[in-house]
Design an enzyme around this catalytic site. Structure first.
Site, PDB file in Angstrom:
ATOM      1  N   CYS A  98      48.789  39.597  39.115  1.00 10.86           N
ATOM      2  CA  CYS A  98      48.291  39.566  37.742  1.00 10.86           C
ATOM      3  C   CYS A  98      47.587  38.238  37.449  1.00 10.86           C
ATOM      4  O   CYS A  98      48.174  37.166  37.616  1.00 10.86           O
ATOM      5  CB  CYS A  98      49.438  39.772  36.757  1.00 10.86           C
ATOM      6  SG  CYS A  98      48.893  39.751  35.027  1.00 10.86           S
ATOM      7  N   LYS A 139      52.225  43.528  45.723  1.00  4.49           N
ATOM      8  CA  LYS A 139      50.784  43.484  45.502  1.00  4.49           C
ATOM      9  C   LYS A 139      50.368  42.037  45.306  1.00  4.49           C
ATOM     10  O   LYS A 139      50.965  41.309  44.506  1.00  4.49           O
ATOM     11  CB  LYS A 139      50.384  44.318  44.280  1.00  4.49           C
ATOM     12  CG  LYS A 139      48.867  44.421  44.126  1.00  4.49           C
ATOM     13  CD  LYS A 139      48.451  45.268  42.943  1.00  4.49           C
ATOM     14  CE  LYS A 139      46.915  45.391  42.920  1.00  4.49           C
ATOM     15  NZ  LYS A 139      46.416  45.995  41.673  1.00  4.49           N
ATOM     16  N   GLU A 201      37.251  47.210  43.115  1.00  2.00           N
ATOM     17  CA  GLU A 201      35.815  47.506  43.054  1.00  2.00           C
ATOM     18  C   GLU A 201      35.448  48.815  43.748  1.00  2.00           C
ATOM     19  O   GLU A 201      34.350  48.966  44.287  1.00  2.00           O
ATOM     20  CB  GLU A 201      35.017  46.343  43.653  1.00  2.00           C
ATOM     21  CG  GLU A 201      33.673  46.073  43.010  1.00  2.00           C
ATOM     22  CD  GLU A 201      33.741  45.739  41.516  1.00  2.00           C
ATOM     23  OE1 GLU A 201      32.737  45.994  40.829  1.00  2.00           O
ATOM     24  OE2 GLU A 201      34.782  45.212  41.047  1.00  2.00           O
ATOM     25  N   ARG A 224      40.465  50.619  37.675  1.00  4.09           N
ATOM     26  CA  ARG A 224      39.393  50.859  36.706  1.00  4.09           C
ATOM     27  C   ARG A 224      38.475  51.997  37.146  1.00  4.09           C
ATOM     28  O   ARG A 224      37.976  52.754  36.309  1.00  4.09           O
ATOM     29  CB  ARG A 224      38.593  49.569  36.502  1.00  4.09           C
ATOM     30  CG  ARG A 224      39.386  48.443  35.851  1.00  4.09           C
ATOM     31  CD  ARG A 224      38.568  47.161  35.769  1.00  4.09           C
ATOM     32  NE  ARG A 224      38.141  46.724  37.094  1.00  4.09           N
ATOM     33  CZ  ARG A 224      37.071  45.969  37.330  1.00  4.09           C
ATOM     34  NH1 ARG A 224      36.302  45.569  36.326  1.00  4.09           N
ATOM     35  NH2 ARG A 224      36.754  45.605  38.557  1.00  4.09           N
TER      36      ARG A 224
END
Length: 319
Positions: A98, A139, A201, A224
């Site tokens: 994060c 992660k 991405e 996203r």
């Protein structure tokens, strides 16, 4: 190959996990992070972020859900991970990626990548605390100020006993700016024996194929990109299998969004009832021009009646 849904704070809550997993193509989801400080958290906090604890840690269509913890102290992280397992968690994910300033200011998330030994200590404490049959995954990003520590952190994750690693292919300072540096993940995959998932991405099938080539692996995590194109995982799976697939139309997306609006409206005070829909429309506008038109119509609406009228107009325009 596997496709995972990323844990996006303030965005991917259990309703979104349900909707996206129903569309198909996903092999697993990760919850938004649950912040751990010094205390043992009560069940209500875990349940707020992981309502799937009540259903074998699966979405309604059966997609597995990992519960993610974020914190900087090994012992409290271990205690809360064990609590989660007692409450039904089937896998624990640990957040070292994060980039949020408030999180990093409190020694959580990506700032821990400056000290791989702390990454190691947290993962090892959790791995030692929970039963061996419960996967512990992590992660990370490629680093904090820069990407120079990417292998040190990846090695620390594996040495501490993690079962799997997801790598967001940017540093904290890189933020979310293109490009993602997928080739670094190829180095990590060559170095580690545990599975490594590439993240960052991937907005299209073509992006997935380039990521697969540059990262030298097929497993990916979508964030996203899946909000912008809710059936992207299905599109990727269909392409890999050589199957014919027709992408979702705007009409289907608009109906999906209306379902989401109806599900989430009772959770917020009236003036905020459309905020989640507006947020999702911002992502969808990348893929669907109609989403931009819809957002312009709805962005200043605040009452359920106004928002219902906007939906009625948008759905009518689809016909």
């Amino acid at each position: 190959m596997r496709i995972m849904l990323a844990p996006m704070e303030g965005v991917v809550e259990h309703h979104v996990r349900d909707i996206l997993s129903r569309i198909g193509g996903l092999d697993g989801c990760v919850t938004e992070f649950i912040r751990v400080t010094d205390q043992k958290l009560p069940y209500k906090v875990f349940y707020k972020y992981a309502q799937e604890l009540e259903s074998e840690c699966k979405t309604p269509n059966g997609t597995p859900v990992r519960v993610q913890l974020l914190g900087s102290k090994p012992e409290p992280m271990a205690i809360n991970a064990l609590e989660l397992v007692r409450y039904g968690a089937k896998a624990i994910d640990l957040n070292f990626g994060c980039p949020a300033k408030t999180v990093n200011a409190h020694e959580g998330g990506a700032c821990l990548l400056r000290t791989p030994d702390r990454v190691y200590s947290i993962i090892k404490a959790v791995r030692d605390a929970v039963p061996r049959n419960i996967p512990v995954t992590a992660k990370i990003r490629l680093g904090y100020e820069d990407r120079s520590s990417y292998l040190d952190n990846a090695r620390a994750v594996e040495a501490a006993g993690a079962d799997e690693l997801t790598v967001h292919a940017r540093s904290k300072v890189d933020g979310y700016k293109p490009p993602a540096y997928w080739s670094y993940i190829a180095d990590i995959r060559a170095e580690l024996k545990i599975p490594v998932i590439a993240n960052g991405e991937i907005w299209s099938v073509e992006d997935y194929l380039r990521c697969r080539e540059q990262s030298n692996g097929a497993d990916v995590m979508l964030g996203r990109g899946l909000l912008a194109c809710p059936d992207l995982a299905r599109q990727i799976k269909a392409h890999i299998k050589g199957e014919d697939y027709t992408p979702l139309t705007w009409n289907q997306i608009c109906n999906m969004l209306y379902e989401y609006y109806k599900l989430t409206t009772p959770l917020y005070c009236e003036r905020n009832c459309g905020n989640r829909v507006k947020q999702w429309l911002m992502y969808l506008s990348r893929e669907y021009p109609q989403a931009t038109v819809f957002f312009d119509a709805i962005k200043r609406k605040t009452t359920p009646q106004e928002i219902d009228e906007c939906f009625a107009d948008a759905l009518q325009a689809c016909h």
